[in-house]
Design an enzyme around this catalytic site. Structure first.
Site, PDB file in Angstrom:
ATOM      1  N   LEU A   1       0.843  -1.191   0.000  1.00 31.43           N
ATOM      2  CA  LEU A   1       0.000   0.000   0.000  1.00 31.43           C
ATOM      3  C   LEU A   1       0.880   1.244   0.000  1.00 31.43           C
ATOM      4  CD1 LEU A   1      -2.646  -0.960   2.737  1.00 31.43           C
ATOM      5  CD2 LEU A   1      -2.900  -1.153   0.253  1.00 31.43           C
ATOM      6  N   ASP A   2       0.382   2.311  -0.631  1.00 30.45           N
ATOM      7  CA  ASP A   2       1.065   3.595  -0.550  1.00 30.45           C
ATOM      8  C   ASP A   2       1.173   4.018   0.912  1.00 30.45           C
ATOM      9  OD1 ASP A   2       1.088   3.731  -3.331  1.00 30.45           O
ATOM     10  OD2 ASP A   2      -0.825   4.801  -3.400  1.00 30.45           O
ATOM     11  N   ARG A   3       2.140   4.849   1.199  1.00 35.17           N
ATOM     12  CA  ARG A   3       2.316   5.318   2.577  1.00 35.17           C
ATOM     13  C   ARG A   3       1.026   5.919   3.135  1.00 35.17           C
ATOM     14  NH1 ARG A   3       6.556   9.982   4.832  1.00 35.17           N
ATOM     15  NH2 ARG A   3       5.716   9.998   6.954  1.00 35.17           N
TER      16      ARG A   3
ATOM     17  N   THR B   1      -2.044   5.350   2.329  1.00 36.52           N
ATOM     18  CA  THR B   1      -3.208   4.458   2.326  1.00 36.52           C
ATOM     19  C   THR B   1      -3.108   3.534   3.522  1.00 36.52           C
ATOM     20  OG1 THR B   1      -3.340   4.493  -0.091  1.00 36.52           O
ATOM     21  CG2 THR B   1      -4.458   2.693   1.033  1.00 36.52           C
TER      22      THR B   1
ATOM     23  N   ARG C   1      -7.174   5.499  -7.378  1.00 32.83           N
ATOM     24  CA  ARG C   1      -7.014   6.953  -7.387  1.00 32.83           C
ATOM     25  C   ARG C   1      -7.202   7.513  -8.797  1.00 32.83           C
ATOM     26  NH1 ARG C   1      -1.270   7.402  -4.582  1.00 32.83           N
ATOM     27  NH2 ARG C   1      -1.706   9.655  -4.612  1.00 32.83           N
TER      28      ARG C   1
END
Length: 307
Positions: free
Chosen positions: A138-140, A142, A238
């Protein structure tokens, strides 16, 4: 939660075949091992038929017992004590509920404060001897569910099924704007804007990407949306939500207009549910409730509607 076993990882199989077959063929076709992994197991672990060491070319017959012992491993990330919200753990995987401001694995600017460091510390305390293998990332900014496999076999087993119906990834997002239809599917190819950019966009030359969505709460000019991924492109949710005119609240990369952020300090996206198969346990389902900042955001949006 099932407590994990310590030390090496064992797999036992009672072989059911109509005719004698090479053990390698049975393990690859029926149980999803790769030839490369089996060769490593022979070099560094053990492979036995009815308790006796064997070659990959040796045959197995109906009722034979095959046992695999994986080689012990050392951590590939420094073990550091830190916050770790464990949703599920057994002797094959650990599922963590990642905080939104936590980096998944070490980078130049984050060497010892990542999810990988915290998992290594936890496993060290349990005597688990495995590398930290992320099945998903996951992105930081998220939050939500991240699966970490405890051996190469489990990692390959889950990832090889990502494109099928055995794995389901569910997200919750809060958006500026409300999708025109209360439920639907976004089918739009996604590609990288340029080789030196992290930003993606919908473009004809991109890879086909599919996102299913359902509006859970409509706040007039904002929405709470459930999303299920059919494909897994970088930044897919996104990009797709921006594409339909409903960018995620607080998304600094894809929501750059004058839309209100309602006080949230990151993109309002949460990995809320995962369904995936495991070799031993079979179908496994895990969920993670909304984080406190997203609960606060939802309450603010509800109050705005009541005014």
């Amino acid at each position: 939660m099932i407590l994990p076993s310590q030390g090496q990882y064992l797999y036992h199989y009672n072989i059911q075949v109509k005719k004698a077959l090479p053990v390698k063929e049975v393990l690859v076709r029926r149980y999803g091992y790769s030839s490369r992994l089996l060769r490593q197991i022979k070099r560094e672990g053990t492979l036995t038929i009815n308790g006796r060491d064997c070659w990959l070319t040796d045959t197995v017959e109906n009722g034979d017992e095959v046992t695999i012992t994986f080689p012990e491993e050392t951590f590939d990330f420094k073990a550091v004590a830190g916050p770790l919200d464990i949703v599920y753990e057994d002797d094959e995987v650990l599922v963590a509920n990642k905080a939104y401001d936590c980096v998944t694995h070490p980078t130049k600017s984050h060497q010892e404060d990542t999810l990988a460091n915290y998992v290594a510390w936890h496993w060290q305390s349990l005597g688990v001897k495995s590398k930290v293998r992320f099945v998903n990332r996951l992105d930081r900014d998220t939050s939500g569910l991240v699966v970490i496999a405890k051996n190469k076999y489990v990692h390959h087993y889950i990832q090889s099924r990502m494109k099928g119906e055995e794995v389901t990834k569910t997200y919750i997002a809060f958006t500026n704007g409300v999708p025109q239809a209360p439920a639907g599917t976004i089918r739009a190819p996604i590609g990288r804007i340029s080789q030196d950019s992290i930003e993606r966009q919908v473009m004809a030359s991109g890879k086909m990407s599919v996102t299913h969505y359902e509006v859970l709460e409509d706040y007039g000019d904002a929405a709470m949306v459930r999303l299920v991924l059919e494909t897994g492109r970088t930044h897919q949710i996104r990009v797709h939500l921006k594409h339909i005119g409903c960018p995620i609240i607080g998304d600094s990369l894809y929501n750059t207009g004058d839309n209100p952020d309602y006080g949230i300090k990151r993109q309002a996206l949460h990995a809320a549910g995962l369904v995936f198969p495991l070799p031993k346990s079979g179908k496994t389902e895990v969920r993670a409730d909304l984080t406190e900042d997203l609960k606060t955001l939802r309450q603010r949006l509800r109050l705005k509607m009541e005014r």
